[in-house]
Write an enzyme that holds these catalytic residues in place. Sequence first.
Site, PDB file in Angstrom:
ATOM      1  N   ARG A  44       0.862  -1.184   0.000  1.00  9.37           N
ATOM      2  CA  ARG A  44       0.000   0.000   0.000  1.00  9.37           C
ATOM      3  C   ARG A  44       0.900   1.236   0.000  1.00  9.37           C
ATOM      4  O   ARG A  44       2.112   1.140   0.104  1.00  9.37           O
ATOM      5  CB  ARG A  44      -1.032   0.014   1.145  1.00  9.37           C
ATOM      6  CG  ARG A  44      -0.659  -0.602   2.442  1.00  9.37           C
ATOM      7  CD  ARG A  44       0.341   0.132   3.275  1.00  9.37           C
ATOM      8  NE  ARG A  44       0.143   1.548   3.372  1.00  9.37           N
ATOM      9  CZ  ARG A  44       1.107   2.408   3.645  1.00  9.37           C
ATOM     10  NH1 ARG A  44       2.363   1.983   3.803  1.00  9.37           N
ATOM     11  NH2 ARG A  44       0.881   3.688   3.736  1.00  9.37           N
ATOM     12  N   GLY A  45       0.251   2.422  -0.152  1.00 10.50           N
ATOM     13  CA  GLY A  45       1.031   3.660  -0.307  1.00 10.50           C
ATOM     14  C   GLY A  45       1.157   3.927  -1.794  1.00 10.50           C
ATOM     15  O   GLY A  45       1.462   3.019  -2.579  1.00 10.50           O
ATOM     16  N   ALA A  46       0.935   5.206  -2.174  1.00 14.20           N
ATOM     17  CA  ALA A  46       0.801   5.545  -3.600  1.00 14.20           C
ATOM     18  C   ALA A  46       1.984   5.082  -4.473  1.00 14.20           C
ATOM     19  O   ALA A  46       1.783   4.347  -5.452  1.00 14.20           O
ATOM     20  CB  ALA A  46       0.557   7.043  -3.731  1.00 14.20           C
ATOM     21  N   ARG A  87      -7.306  -0.039  -6.761  1.00  9.81           N
ATOM     22  CA  ARG A  87      -7.517   1.066  -5.809  1.00  9.81           C
ATOM     23  C   ARG A  87      -7.634   2.359  -6.626  1.00  9.81           C
ATOM     24  O   ARG A  87      -6.773   2.643  -7.456  1.00  9.81           O
ATOM     25  CB  ARG A  87      -6.355   1.165  -4.797  1.00  9.81           C
ATOM     26  CG  ARG A  87      -6.284  -0.062  -3.882  1.00  9.81           C
ATOM     27  CD  ARG A  87      -5.435   0.174  -2.663  1.00  9.81           C
ATOM     28  NE  ARG A  87      -6.079   1.056  -1.705  1.00  9.81           N
ATOM     29  CZ  ARG A  87      -5.436   1.615  -0.677  1.00  9.81           C
ATOM     30  NH1 ARG A  87      -4.152   1.401  -0.511  1.00  9.81           N
ATOM     31  NH2 ARG A  87      -6.076   2.389   0.176  1.00  9.81           N
ATOM     32  N   GLN A 194      -2.210   2.682   9.967  1.00  9.02           N
ATOM     33  CA  GLN A 194      -0.903   2.720   9.288  1.00  9.02           C
ATOM     34  C   GLN A 194       0.145   3.458  10.127  1.00  9.02           C
ATOM     35  O   GLN A 194       1.330   3.157  10.052  1.00  9.02           O
ATOM     36  CB  GLN A 194      -1.023   3.417   7.924  1.00  9.02           C
ATOM     37  CG  GLN A 194      -1.756   2.618   6.867  1.00  9.02           C
ATOM     38  CD  GLN A 194      -3.213   2.996   6.799  1.00  9.02           C
ATOM     39  OE1 GLN A 194      -3.824   3.363   7.800  1.00  9.02           O
ATOM     40  NE2 GLN A 194      -3.794   2.895   5.623  1.00  9.02           N
ATOM     41  N   ASP A 235      -1.699  11.170  -2.248  1.00 14.55           N
ATOM     42  CA  ASP A 235      -2.129  10.132  -3.201  1.00 14.55           C
ATOM     43  C   ASP A 235      -2.469  10.693  -4.571  1.00 14.55           C
ATOM     44  O   ASP A 235      -2.360   9.996  -5.573  1.00 14.55           O
ATOM     45  CB  ASP A 235      -3.326   9.370  -2.636  1.00 14.55           C
ATOM     46  CG  ASP A 235      -2.872   8.419  -1.542  1.00 14.55           C
ATOM     47  OD1 ASP A 235      -2.724   8.866  -0.394  1.00 14.55           O
ATOM     48  OD2 ASP A 235      -2.601   7.250  -1.855  1.00 14.55           O
ATOM     49  N   ASN A 245      -5.092  12.698   0.447  1.00 17.62           N
ATOM     50  CA  ASN A 245      -4.207  11.834   1.250  1.00 17.62           C
ATOM     51  C   ASN A 245      -5.086  11.111   2.260  1.00 17.62           C
ATOM     52  O   ASN A 245      -6.312  11.297   2.285  1.00 17.62           O
ATOM     53  CB  ASN A 245      -3.114  12.680   1.926  1.00 17.62           C
ATOM     54  CG  ASN A 245      -2.028  11.809   2.555  1.00 17.62           C
ATOM     55  OD1 ASN A 245      -1.500  10.905   1.891  1.00 17.62           O
ATOM     56  ND2 ASN A 245      -1.707  12.029   3.809  1.00 17.62           N
ATOM     57  N   LYS A 246      -4.473  10.297   3.069  1.00 17.43           N
ATOM     58  CA  LYS A 246      -5.212   9.469   4.018  1.00 17.43           C
ATOM     59  C   LYS A 246      -6.242  10.268   4.818  1.00 17.43           C
ATOM     60  O   LYS A 246      -5.973  11.401   5.235  1.00 17.43           O
ATOM     61  CB  LYS A 246      -4.193   8.793   4.949  1.00 17.43           C
ATOM     62  CG  LYS A 246      -4.764   7.885   6.003  1.00 17.43           C
ATOM     63  CD  LYS A 246      -5.657   6.802   5.456  1.00 17.43           C
ATOM     64  CE  LYS A 246      -5.023   5.955   4.391  1.00 17.43           C
ATOM     65  NZ  LYS A 246      -5.995   5.146   3.632  1.00 17.43           N
TER      66      LYS A 246
HETATM   67  O1  MRU Z   1      -4.450   3.438   2.187  1.00 12.22           O
HETATM   68  P1  MRU Z   1      -2.962   3.615   2.088  1.00 12.22           P
HETATM   69  O2  MRU Z   1      -2.230   3.047   3.264  1.00 12.22           O
HETATM   70  O3  MRU Z   1      -2.431   3.136   0.767  1.00 12.22           O
HETATM   71  O4  MRU Z   1      -2.766   5.194   2.131  1.00 12.22           O
HETATM   72  C1  MRU Z   1      -1.475   5.718   2.067  1.00 12.22           C
HETATM   73  C2  MRU Z   1      -1.421   7.196   2.169  1.00 12.22           C
HETATM   74  O5  MRU Z   1      -2.418   7.875   2.268  1.00 12.22           O
HETATM   75  C3  MRU Z   1      -0.073   7.830   2.014  1.00 12.22           C
HETATM   76  O6  MRU Z   1       0.038   8.979   2.796  1.00 12.22           O
HETATM   77  C4  MRU Z   1       0.153   8.199   0.543  1.00 12.22           C
HETATM   78  O7  MRU Z   1      -0.101   7.093  -0.283  1.00 12.22           O
HETATM   79  C5  MRU Z   1       1.524   8.703   0.283  1.00 12.22           C
HETATM   80  S1  MRU Z   1       2.717   7.431   0.428  1.00 12.22           S
HETATM   81  C6  MRU Z   1       4.260   8.018   0.030  1.00 12.22           C
END
Ligand code: MRU
Length: 347
Positions: A44-46, A87, A194, A235, A245-246
Amino acid sequence: METIRIGDKKVAFLDQRKLPEETIYLECGSWQEVAAAIKQMVVRGAPAIGAAAAFGMALAAFQYNWQEEKEFRANLERAAKSLLAARPTAVNLAWAVEKMADSAQKAAGKEPAAVAELLWQEAVQIADRDVAINKSLGDVGAELIPGEADILTHCNAGALATVGYGTALGVVRSAAAQGKKVSVYAGETRPYLQGARLTAWELQQDNIPVTLIADNMAGYLMQQNKIDLVLVGADRIAANGDTANKIGTYSLAVLAKAHGIPFYVAAPLSTFDLSIKSGSQIIIEERPAEELTQLAGKAIAPEGIKCYNPSFDVTPAHLITAIITEKGIIKKPSEESIGRFFKEKGI
Ligand code: MRU
């Protein structure tokens, strides 16, 4: 810590559902397995899901490389569609899949087996480049960090959310490497945790001072002058600087504004989506109710309760002090400043 291990026509992801208790890798040898790993948050994470999807495309090419070109290309397209749908919010996923599809397109007329080799090389390059980009971004961003700083972050925008080094946590790493006295407050990041499970673990591994707080403590800490700046990942960033973002990021930005604390976003240029004018056009992923009603498989809410679980929110550009990229810093992000930056850098 390796988020993605590249093997011989297979990849393995550090299974982030299991952290911090277990560090185990999940091996994927097909695009279907990669799509499932992205959907189920193994990876996970962009930037990490972008790189994972690139390997998904390359694996698809190997899976179908014995077919006639027409059938081979139809199957690649099918894989691309499914990977894209895994996603919806992080643009890096679409960016990587489109880049791979474009490379396959440019190789029209080549044998499918040759296209598969080419796509694999491209995926490896995307992964390698991600680490290099994050290191540059970290060094660029470190100049905004004072010699001593208590930094609040949200979710995980670290090595675990990328192929390596991280974006927001990359800035923290670079600042620490420059000898700055940085310490991080990690918001736990309900509902998926997270912050508690990943950011706290990742920084602990690197011996970077980290303190865990529940999400609802941020305002109190700011009021007590315990936070010098907020630093988060992204994201998707619209042409006017609105940033997805999250979930919970927006609340922190409002709090930061109210307390006169700088609010920084760290993201590679691949996180910008200049095809959309503002954040209202960003699709926000909704995740299962169980993330709210259960904790480690145990019920924490009454059975049958109605839930709403948006996984991201959008922070309007006017609440963002600056966006840190690998090519420089965009202060006071807006349609004009972002447009100017892209033009100046020749992007
Ligand atoms: O749902 P996730 O854990 O994939 O969400 C991740 C985030 O929101 C991060 O802050 C974002 O992807 C940036 S990661 C460098």
